[in-house]
Design an enzyme around this catalytic site. Structure first.
Site, PDB file in Angstrom:
ATOM      1  N   HIS A  13       0.826   5.209   1.083  1.00 18.01           N
ATOM      2  CA  HIS A  13       0.136   6.242   1.856  1.00 18.01           C
ATOM      3  C   HIS A  13       0.206   7.529   1.033  1.00 18.01           C
ATOM      4  O   HIS A  13       1.296   7.976   0.675  1.00 18.01           O
ATOM      5  CB  HIS A  13       0.852   6.492   3.193  1.00 18.01           C
ATOM      6  CG  HIS A  13       0.893   5.308   4.108  1.00 18.01           C
ATOM      7  ND1 HIS A  13       0.064   5.172   5.191  1.00 18.01           N
ATOM      8  CD2 HIS A  13       1.683   4.197   4.109  1.00 18.01           C
ATOM      9  CE1 HIS A  13       0.335   4.050   5.835  1.00 18.01           C
ATOM     10  NE2 HIS A  13       1.318   3.434   5.198  1.00 18.01           N
ATOM     11  N   HIS A  42       0.842  -1.189   0.000  1.00 15.91           N
ATOM     12  CA  HIS A  42       0.000   0.000   0.000  1.00 15.91           C
ATOM     13  C   HIS A  42       0.876   1.237   0.000  1.00 15.91           C
ATOM     14  O   HIS A  42       1.943   1.258   0.619  1.00 15.91           O
ATOM     15  CB  HIS A  42      -0.943   0.030   1.212  1.00 15.91           C
ATOM     16  CG  HIS A  42      -0.263  -0.195   2.532  1.00 15.91           C
ATOM     17  ND1 HIS A  42       0.147  -1.433   2.963  1.00 15.91           N
ATOM     18  CD2 HIS A  42       0.097   0.675   3.507  1.00 15.91           C
ATOM     19  CE1 HIS A  42       0.717  -1.324   4.145  1.00 15.91           C
ATOM     20  NE2 HIS A  42       0.709  -0.043   4.496  1.00 15.91           N
TER      21      HIS A  42
HETATM   22  P1  DGP Z   1       1.795   0.378   7.416  1.00 16.05           P
HETATM   23  O1  DGP Z   1       2.355   0.660   8.760  1.00 16.05           O
HETATM   24  O2  DGP Z   1       2.539   1.080   6.313  1.00 16.05           O
HETATM   25  O3  DGP Z   1       1.623  -1.096   7.151  1.00 16.05           O
HETATM   26  O4  DGP Z   1       0.369   1.046   7.400  1.00 16.05           O
HETATM   27  C1  DGP Z   1      -0.825   0.373   7.631  1.00 16.05           C
HETATM   28  C2  DGP Z   1      -1.912   1.401   7.667  1.00 16.05           C
HETATM   29  O5  DGP Z   1      -3.149   0.749   7.534  1.00 16.05           O
HETATM   30  C3  DGP Z   1      -1.979   2.202   8.976  1.00 16.05           C
HETATM   31  O6  DGP Z   1      -1.794   3.584   8.684  1.00 16.05           O
HETATM   32  C4  DGP Z   1      -3.372   1.961   9.517  1.00 16.05           C
HETATM   33  C5  DGP Z   1      -4.105   1.391   8.337  1.00 16.05           C
HETATM   34  N1  DGP Z   1      -5.095   0.381   8.651  1.00 16.05           N
HETATM   35  C6  DGP Z   1      -4.906  -0.742   9.365  1.00 16.05           C
HETATM   36  N2  DGP Z   1      -6.026  -1.488   9.396  1.00 16.05           N
HETATM   37  C7  DGP Z   1      -6.943  -0.806   8.645  1.00 16.05           C
HETATM   38  C8  DGP Z   1      -8.307  -1.070   8.292  1.00 16.05           C
HETATM   39  O7  DGP Z   1      -8.909  -2.090   8.637  1.00 16.05           O
HETATM   40  N3  DGP Z   1      -8.927  -0.128   7.521  1.00 16.05           N
HETATM   41  C9  DGP Z   1      -8.285   1.018   7.088  1.00 16.05           C
HETATM   42  N4  DGP Z   1      -8.992   1.863   6.347  1.00 16.05           N
HETATM   43  N5  DGP Z   1      -7.003   1.276   7.414  1.00 16.05           N
HETATM   44  C10 DGP Z   1      -6.348   0.380   8.190  1.00 16.05           C
END
Ligand code: DGP
Length: 117
Positions: free
Chosen positions: A97, A95
């Site tokens: 950001h 992903h």
């Molecule tokens: P990373 O640390 O780069 O793997 O970022 C993971 C991101 O995903 C973190 O900023 C929070 C987000 N996140 C985790 N679980 C969920 C979810 O169930 N829904 C959404 N929309 N975001 C999530």
């Protein structure tokens, strides 16, 4: 199935902003900027290190389109991907950001200061 695959499949809710056949943009659950989207390939690719150049080209175009749609293309934005353990990647589905909506500082990565922007 990982949590982002469940979001793609509609098994978990998400606040979707844009999608096409291959890619999806939705709002991060814990925003670190006034605008904080996560942009993913719908197919499960574990991390940036695993993506092929062809898919990355499509993802690049999609990210640029999302930035235009959100009105960030002229004002600017930050694009981040955390790769693997030392990179701090928590969700093991590639992903990016996409952060924007104000002048960002590095502190926005790890504190609550975006709430004052
Ligand atoms: P990373 O640390 O780069 O793997 O970022 C993971 C991101 O995903 C973190 O900023 C929070 C987000 N996140 C985790 N679980 C969920 C979810 O169930 N829904 C959404 N929309 N975001 C999530």
């Amino acid at each position: 199935m990982c949590i982002f695959c469940k979001i793609v499949a509609g098994e978990l809710p998400s606040n979707k902003e844009a999608e096409n056949e291959h890619f999806l943009a939705f709002h991060d659950l814990y925003p670190k900027a006034p605008m904080h989207l996560l942009i993913i390939p719908k197919a499960h690719i574990e991390c940036f290190q695993e993506i092929d150049a062809h898919t990355m080209a499509g993802l690049t175009e999609f990210i640029q389109e999302v930035a235009r749609r959100m009105g960030l293309d002229k004002s600017g934005y930050r694009l981040i991907t955390n790769n693997g353990e030392d990179g701090g990647q928590e969700v093991k589905h590639l992903h990016f950001h996409l952060l924007g909506g104000g002048k960002l500082k590095w502190e926005h990565l790890h504190d609550e200061s975006h709430k004052n922007m």
